[in-house]
Design an enzyme around this catalytic site. Structure first.
Site, short mmCIF file in Angstrom:
data_model
loop_
_atom_site.label_atom_id
_atom_site.label_comp_id
_atom_site.label_asym_id
_atom_site.label_seq_id
_atom_site.Cartn_x
_atom_site.Cartn_y
_atom_site.Cartn_z
N ASN A 9 0.87 -1.18 0.00
CA ASN A 9 0.00 0.00 0.00
C ASN A 9 0.91 1.23 0.00
O ASN A 9 1.43 1.62 1.04
CB ASN A 9 -0.90 -0.02 1.25
CG ASN A 9 -1.76 1.22 1.36
OD1 ASN A 9 -1.85 2.01 0.41
ND2 ASN A 9 -2.40 1.40 2.50
N TRP A 10 1.08 1.80 -1.18
CA TRP A 10 2.01 2.93 -1.30
C TRP A 10 1.44 4.22 -0.72
O TRP A 10 2.18 5.20 -0.56
CB TRP A 10 2.36 3.17 -2.78
CG TRP A 10 3.25 2.14 -3.39
CD1 TRP A 10 3.76 1.01 -2.81
CD2 TRP A 10 3.73 2.15 -4.74
NE1 TRP A 10 4.53 0.32 -3.71
CE2 TRP A 10 4.52 0.99 -4.90
CE3 TRP A 10 3.57 3.00 -5.82
CZ2 TRP A 10 5.16 0.69 -6.11
CZ3 TRP A 10 4.19 2.71 -7.02
CH2 TRP A 10 4.99 1.56 -7.16
N LYS A 11 0.14 4.24 -0.47
CA LYS A 11 -0.53 5.46 0.03
C LYS A 11 -0.23 6.63 -0.91
O LYS A 11 -0.07 6.42 -2.11
CB LYS A 11 -0.12 5.74 1.47
CG LYS A 11 -0.33 4.52 2.36
CD LYS A 11 -0.23 4.80 3.83
CE LYS A 11 -0.45 3.51 4.59
NZ LYS A 11 -0.46 3.68 6.04
N HIS A 97 -9.83 1.54 4.40
CA HIS A 97 -8.58 1.74 5.14
C HIS A 97 -8.86 2.71 6.29
O HIS A 97 -9.65 3.64 6.14
CB HIS A 97 -7.48 2.28 4.21
CG HIS A 97 -6.14 2.27 4.86
ND1 HIS A 97 -5.76 3.24 5.77
CD2 HIS A 97 -5.12 1.39 4.79
CE1 HIS A 97 -4.55 2.95 6.21
NE2 HIS A 97 -4.13 1.83 5.64
N GLU A 99 -7.32 5.15 7.33
CA GLU A 99 -7.10 6.56 6.98
C GLU A 99 -8.31 7.13 6.24
O GLU A 99 -8.67 8.29 6.42
CB GLU A 99 -5.81 6.70 6.16
CG GLU A 99 -4.58 6.48 7.04
CD GLU A 99 -3.39 5.85 6.35
OE1 GLU A 99 -3.30 5.86 5.11
OE2 GLU A 99 -2.52 5.31 7.07
N GLU A 169 -6.05 -4.43 10.45
CA GLU A 169 -5.00 -3.43 10.67
C GLU A 169 -5.31 -2.65 11.94
O GLU A 169 -6.07 -1.68 11.90
CB GLU A 169 -4.95 -2.46 9.49
CG GLU A 169 -4.63 -3.13 8.17
CD GLU A 169 -4.00 -2.14 7.20
OE1 GLU A 169 -2.87 -2.40 6.75
OE2 GLU A 169 -4.61 -1.11 6.90
N GLY A 175 1.92 2.62 10.74
CA GLY A 175 2.88 3.70 10.58
C GLY A 175 3.55 4.12 11.89
O GLY A 175 4.20 5.15 11.95
N SER A 215 2.85 -1.81 10.43
CA SER A 215 4.29 -1.89 10.67
C SER A 215 4.90 -3.25 10.35
O SER A 215 5.82 -3.70 11.04
CB SER A 215 4.62 -1.46 12.11
OG SER A 215 4.21 -0.12 12.32
N GLY A 236 2.51 -0.90 4.34
CA GLY A 236 2.65 0.51 3.97
C GLY A 236 4.10 0.88 3.78
O GLY A 236 4.72 0.58 2.75
N GLY A 237 4.67 1.53 4.79
CA GLY A 237 6.03 2.08 4.71
C GLY A 237 7.06 1.14 4.10
O GLY A 237 7.83 1.56 3.21
P1 PGA Z 1 2.38 0.54 7.66
O1 PGA Z 1 0.94 0.77 6.97
O2 PGA Z 1 2.91 -0.75 7.13
O3 PGA Z 1 3.20 1.72 7.21
O4 PGA Z 1 2.15 0.51 9.13
C1 PGA Z 1 0.07 -0.28 6.77
C2 PGA Z 1 -1.21 0.20 6.15
O5 PGA Z 1 -1.68 1.30 6.51
O6 PGA Z 1 -1.79 -0.48 5.28
#
Ligand code: PGA
Length: 253
Positions: A9-11, A97, A99, A169, A175, A215, A236-237
């Site tokens: 997930n590159w966001k 998600h 967010e 999640e 994050g 994470s 994500g990251g």
């Molecule tokens: P993260 O994000 O791996 O940076 O914690 C995961 C996500 O939001 O899908």
């Protein structure tokens, strides 16, 4: 079908050139993806078509959008429909998600509509669920996640729900560098699967992929993914660094 899935997930990150380079690098470092596994790249909307081009001749790799609208088309300036996604051969879409829930006020009911339209167009939803820290601290996480499942998924038929990938999640782990322990992940994944079994029967529940997100890194992926009810991760990251994400793919069961 219950695949082991590594989903990036590159966001809202990367320029076109950076995105192009990252995909090139990840694909060149990835050995063949097994029949039982899937690799998914959830890239920003302007790069969907480019990403589809990159994976065109790769087996078991797919592109996902990070969001979609609940309507087919119309006067919704700035939104992206599943009809559009379908027309550029995008096969998955992240729905719900945390967010999106937090910054764009997406409710369980609204997400249910998005799930419906995605399935109508043959796009597989990656449905995200998970609790915030105060809920975890008060011990209400199972009930909270059960309500998210009930309100967004339980109107689906058994045939439809099998098309959905679930991503657990915990918001406190996204994050933050603070991962759920593999025991915490397994416990919640087993809870989700038993809820699905209660609604749709064990046979259906056993066919649904449940990913962990929050994470995930090369250093912790293997331990988390090897839990019996964890079928991979939404990352994500760490998915923005080629070597990290490739190591995460290699950590799949
Ligand atoms: P993260 O994000 O791996 O940076 O914690 C995961 C996500 O939001 O899908």
């Amino acid at each position: 079908m219950r695949y082991q899935i590594a989903a990036a997930n590159w966001k809202m990150n990367l320029s076109w050139d950076e995105a192009d380079n990252l995909l090139t690098e990840v694909l060149s470092l990835t050995a063949s993806v097994k029949e039982s596994q899937r690799v998914v790249f959830a890239v920003p909307a302007p790069y969907l078509d480019m990403a589809v081009g990159h994976i065109a001749d790769k087996f078991h790799m797919h592109v996902a959008a990070q969001n979609c609208h609940s309507k087919k088309s119309g006067a919704f300036t700035g939104e992206i429909s599943v009809q559009m996604l379908n027309s550029v051969e995008v096969e998955y879409v992240i729905i719900g998600h945390s967010e999106r829930r937090e910054y764009f006020n997406e409710s369980n009911q609204f997400l249910a509509e998005k799930i419906d339209i995605a399935l109508e167009y043959g796009i597989k939803p990656i449905f995200c669920c998970g609790e915030a820290l105060p809920i975890r601290e008060s011990g209400g996480q199972n009930e909270f996640v059960s309500t998210q499942l009930q309100e967004s998924l339980y109107h689906l038929s058994a045939e439809q729900v099998k098309q959905v990938v679930i991503a657990y999640e915990p918001i406190w782990a996204i994050g933050t560098g603070k991962t759920a322990s593999s025991e915490q992940a397994q416990e919640m994944h087993a809870h989700i699967r038993s809820e699905l079994a209660g609604k749709y029967g064990r046979e259906i529940a056993d066919q649904i992929s449940i990913l962990y997100g929050g994470s995930v890194k090369a250093s912790n992926a293997k331990e988390i993914f090897h839990q019996p009810d964890v079928d991979g991760g939404l990352v994500g990251g760490a998915s923005l660094v080629a070597e990290e994400f490739v190591a995460i793919i290699n950590a799949l069961k």
